[in-house]
Design a protein around this motif. Structure first.
Motif, short mmCIF file in Angstrom:
data_model
loop_
_atom_site.label_atom_id
_atom_site.label_comp_id
_atom_site.label_asym_id
_atom_site.label_seq_id
_atom_site.Cartn_x
_atom_site.Cartn_y
_atom_site.Cartn_z
N PRO A 142 2.62 -4.32 -5.66
CA PRO A 142 2.87 -5.41 -6.62
C PRO A 142 4.34 -5.82 -6.68
CG PRO A 142 1.41 -3.77 -7.58
CD PRO A 142 1.95 -3.18 -6.32
N ALA A 143 5.24 -4.83 -6.63
CA ALA A 143 6.67 -5.15 -6.68
C ALA A 143 7.12 -5.85 -5.41
CB ALA A 143 7.48 -3.86 -6.90
N LEU A 144 6.54 -5.47 -4.27
CA LEU A 144 6.91 -6.12 -3.01
C LEU A 144 6.43 -7.57 -3.00
CD1 LEU A 144 8.20 -5.88 -0.23
CD2 LEU A 144 6.00 -5.04 0.65
N VAL A 145 5.23 -7.81 -3.51
CA VAL A 145 4.73 -9.18 -3.64
C VAL A 145 5.69 -10.00 -4.49
CG1 VAL A 145 2.92 -10.61 -4.67
CG2 VAL A 145 2.31 -8.65 -3.24
N ALA A 146 6.12 -9.43 -5.61
CA ALA A 146 7.05 -10.13 -6.50
C ALA A 146 8.38 -10.41 -5.81
CB ALA A 146 7.27 -9.31 -7.78
N ALA A 147 8.86 -9.45 -5.01
CA ALA A 147 10.14 -9.63 -4.31
C ALA A 147 10.04 -10.77 -3.29
CB ALA A 147 10.54 -8.33 -3.62
N PHE A 148 8.96 -10.79 -2.52
CA PHE A 148 8.79 -11.86 -1.54
C PHE A 148 8.66 -13.23 -2.22
CE2 PHE A 148 6.99 -8.74 1.77
CZ PHE A 148 8.18 -8.71 2.47
N MET A 149 7.90 -13.27 -3.30
CA MET A 149 7.72 -14.55 -3.99
C MET A 149 9.03 -15.01 -4.64
SD MET A 149 3.89 -14.16 -5.64
CE MET A 149 3.88 -15.88 -6.16
N ALA A 150 9.82 -14.08 -5.14
CA ALA A 150 11.12 -14.44 -5.72
C ALA A 150 12.04 -15.02 -4.65
CB ALA A 150 11.76 -13.22 -6.37
N LEU A 151 12.04 -14.41 -3.46
CA LEU A 151 12.86 -14.94 -2.37
C LEU A 151 12.40 -16.34 -1.98
CD1 LEU A 151 15.11 -14.52 -0.27
CD2 LEU A 151 13.40 -13.43 1.21
N GLY A 152 11.08 -16.52 -1.88
CA GLY A 152 10.56 -17.84 -1.54
C GLY A 152 10.88 -18.88 -2.60
N ALA A 153 10.78 -18.50 -3.88
CA ALA A 153 11.09 -19.43 -4.97
C ALA A 153 12.56 -19.83 -4.92
CB ALA A 153 10.74 -18.82 -6.31
N PHE A 154 13.43 -18.86 -4.64
CA PHE A 154 14.86 -19.19 -4.51
C PHE A 154 15.08 -20.16 -3.36
CE2 PHE A 154 18.92 -18.49 -2.36
CZ PHE A 154 19.79 -18.84 -3.38
N TRP A 155 14.44 -19.92 -2.24
CA TRP A 155 14.60 -20.78 -1.06
C TRP A 155 14.18 -22.21 -1.37
CZ3 TRP A 155 11.55 -19.90 4.16
CH2 TRP A 155 12.14 -20.67 5.17
N GLY A 156 13.02 -22.35 -1.99
CA GLY A 156 12.55 -23.69 -2.32
C GLY A 156 13.43 -24.40 -3.33
N GLY A 157 13.95 -23.65 -4.30
CA GLY A 157 14.86 -24.25 -5.28
C GLY A 157 16.23 -24.53 -4.71
N TRP A 158 16.72 -23.63 -3.86
CA TRP A 158 18.04 -23.80 -3.25
C TRP A 158 18.10 -25.05 -2.37
CZ3 TRP A 158 22.82 -22.03 -3.74
CH2 TRP A 158 23.72 -22.17 -2.68
N ALA A 159 16.94 -25.46 -1.83
CA ALA A 159 16.91 -26.64 -0.97
C ALA A 159 17.37 -27.89 -1.71
CB ALA A 159 15.49 -26.85 -0.42
N SER A 160 17.39 -27.85 -3.03
CA SER A 160 17.84 -29.01 -3.80
C SER A 160 19.33 -29.27 -3.64
CB SER A 160 17.52 -28.81 -5.29
OG SER A 160 18.21 -27.69 -5.82
N TRP A 161 20.07 -28.30 -3.06
CA TRP A 161 21.52 -28.53 -2.89
C TRP A 161 21.79 -29.64 -1.88
CZ3 TRP A 161 25.11 -28.58 0.95
CH2 TRP A 161 24.77 -28.03 2.18
N PHE A 162 20.79 -29.99 -1.08
CA PHE A 162 20.97 -31.05 -0.10
C PHE A 162 21.47 -32.34 -0.72
CE2 PHE A 162 19.21 -31.37 4.38
CZ PHE A 162 19.59 -30.11 4.72
N TRP A 163 21.07 -32.64 -1.93
CA TRP A 163 21.48 -33.92 -2.53
C TRP A 163 22.36 -33.71 -3.77
CZ3 TRP A 163 16.43 -32.20 -2.14
CH2 TRP A 163 15.78 -31.84 -3.33
N GLN A 164 23.09 -32.60 -3.79
CA GLN A 164 23.99 -32.35 -4.91
C GLN A 164 25.42 -32.17 -4.43
OE1 GLN A 164 22.72 -29.41 -7.96
NE2 GLN A 164 21.11 -28.93 -6.50
N GLY A 165 26.36 -32.43 -5.34
CA GLY A 165 27.73 -31.97 -5.19
C GLY A 165 28.54 -32.58 -4.08
#
Length: 328
Positions: A142-165
């Motif tokens: 369960p913790a490994l599933v959470a870790a992988f999903m957290a990494l994926g969520a960060f990746w998808g959210g981090w992609a928003s930097w393309f149109w910032q700053g």
């Protein structure tokens, strides 16, 4: 006997090459595609079926050089503590940002720290190469599933930097969901393949021969000089910082107490195949997260994160130098 020895030598060399390539693919994923380097991402997304294998081979080739620098550093200085590993990751970061591209030379001393230390040392090395692989071996499911999903969520959210700053005329257009899905699929495939290859060759310690170390050292120095010549005297300052880091690693190696724990020992035993397969949660979660980012116009505070990585990377580097220099 000579034939058997030669066969053993070639087998060991093959294992080292496998370890280098596996590490290269892991580092390539976190350095270029999780980070979303604009040039690399656009090249991958728009590459046709003939160009794509060539592009990936070129990227893997360069990152194999960087991986060789990293793994040779681990071996030559008997790296066994998180602090020493972070310093080896800093060496890796300077290799990535100063041998082929001049990013580390462009705005010293800030460019010495970010992205070389703040991203490559912290994210590529500590998170991607070390902690995620430790998680695959130590965390319950369960913790490994959470870790992988957290990494994926960060990746998808981090992609928003393309149109910032950045100024409006220089901001890249937002990636379409289809483009990001293509990126996530190919890049995560490289990453998972790299982990499988690195784990399959991890049972035996990485012990490079003198000729391997010499060739990598000569090539690295030549590339550093060629890239940094136009940025003197700043590039000389970076060379001095690299030399100081190597000297500190050497001192730490001498002062390391006998029998002290090795933080890399757990990586010698590979995780089960099912745990590698579970890593597909990362691209799946990333694409789902990015769909929400586009749908609701969400964005991570990328500039604040970059500032935190810059400041945190500098503090972590100083702290790691202090601990390694004192043999801790």
């Amino acid at each position: 006997m000579n034939e058997g020895r030669a066969r053993g030598t070639f087998a060991a060399l093959g294992e080292r090459i496998g370890a280098v390539l596996g590490t290269a693919l892991i580092l390539l994923f976190f350095s270029e595609y999780l980070f979303l380097n604009e040039t690399s991402v656009e090249s991958l997304i728009h590459a046709g079926p003939r160009r794509l294998p060539v592009l990936l081979a070129e990227m893997a080739g360069w990152y194999s050089l960087f991986a060789y620098v990293f793994l040779i550093t681990l071996a030559c200085f008997s790296v066994s503590s998180p602090a020493a590993l972070f310093l080896a990751g800093s060496i890796l970061g300077w290799a990535i940002e100063a041998l082929v591209v001049p990013v580390a030379h462009e705005a010293p001393p800030v460019s010495w720290i970010f992205p070389s230390i703040g991203w490559h040392g912290a994210v590529d090395t500590m998170l991607g190469w070390y902690l995620m692989r430790q998680a695959m071996r130590r965390l319950p499911w369960p913790a490994l599933v959470a870790a992988f999903m957290a990494l994926g969520a960060f990746w998808g959210g981090w992609a928003s930097w393309f149109w910032q700053g950045a100024a409006a005329e220089t901001v890249p257009a937002p990636l379409s969901l289809g483009a990001f899905a293509r990126l996530a699929t190919i890049a995560a495939g490289l990453w998972i393949s790299g982990m499988i290859l690195a784990d399959r060759t991890a049972a035996r310690a990485f012990l490079p021969g003198r000729w391997e170390t010499g060739i990598v050292a000569i090539l690295s120095v030549a590339l550093f000089v060629q890239t940094g010549l136009a940025f003197l005297p700043g590039s000389a300052g970076l060379a001095a910082l690299i030399a100081l880091t190597f000297a500190t690693l050497k001192r730490g190696q001498r002062l390391r107490p006998a029998g002290s724990p090795d933080c890399l020992q757990a990586l010698r035993a590979p995780p089960g195949p099912a745990r590698h397969a579970l890593a597909v949660l990362v691209p799946l979660t990333a694409v789902a997260t990015y769909a929400l980012v586009l749908r609701f116009d969400l964005a991570l505070p990328s500039e604040l994160i970059n500032a935190a990585l810059l400041i945190g990377g500098a503090m972590a580097y100083v702290g790691a130098m202090w601990r390694v220099a004192r043999g801790r």
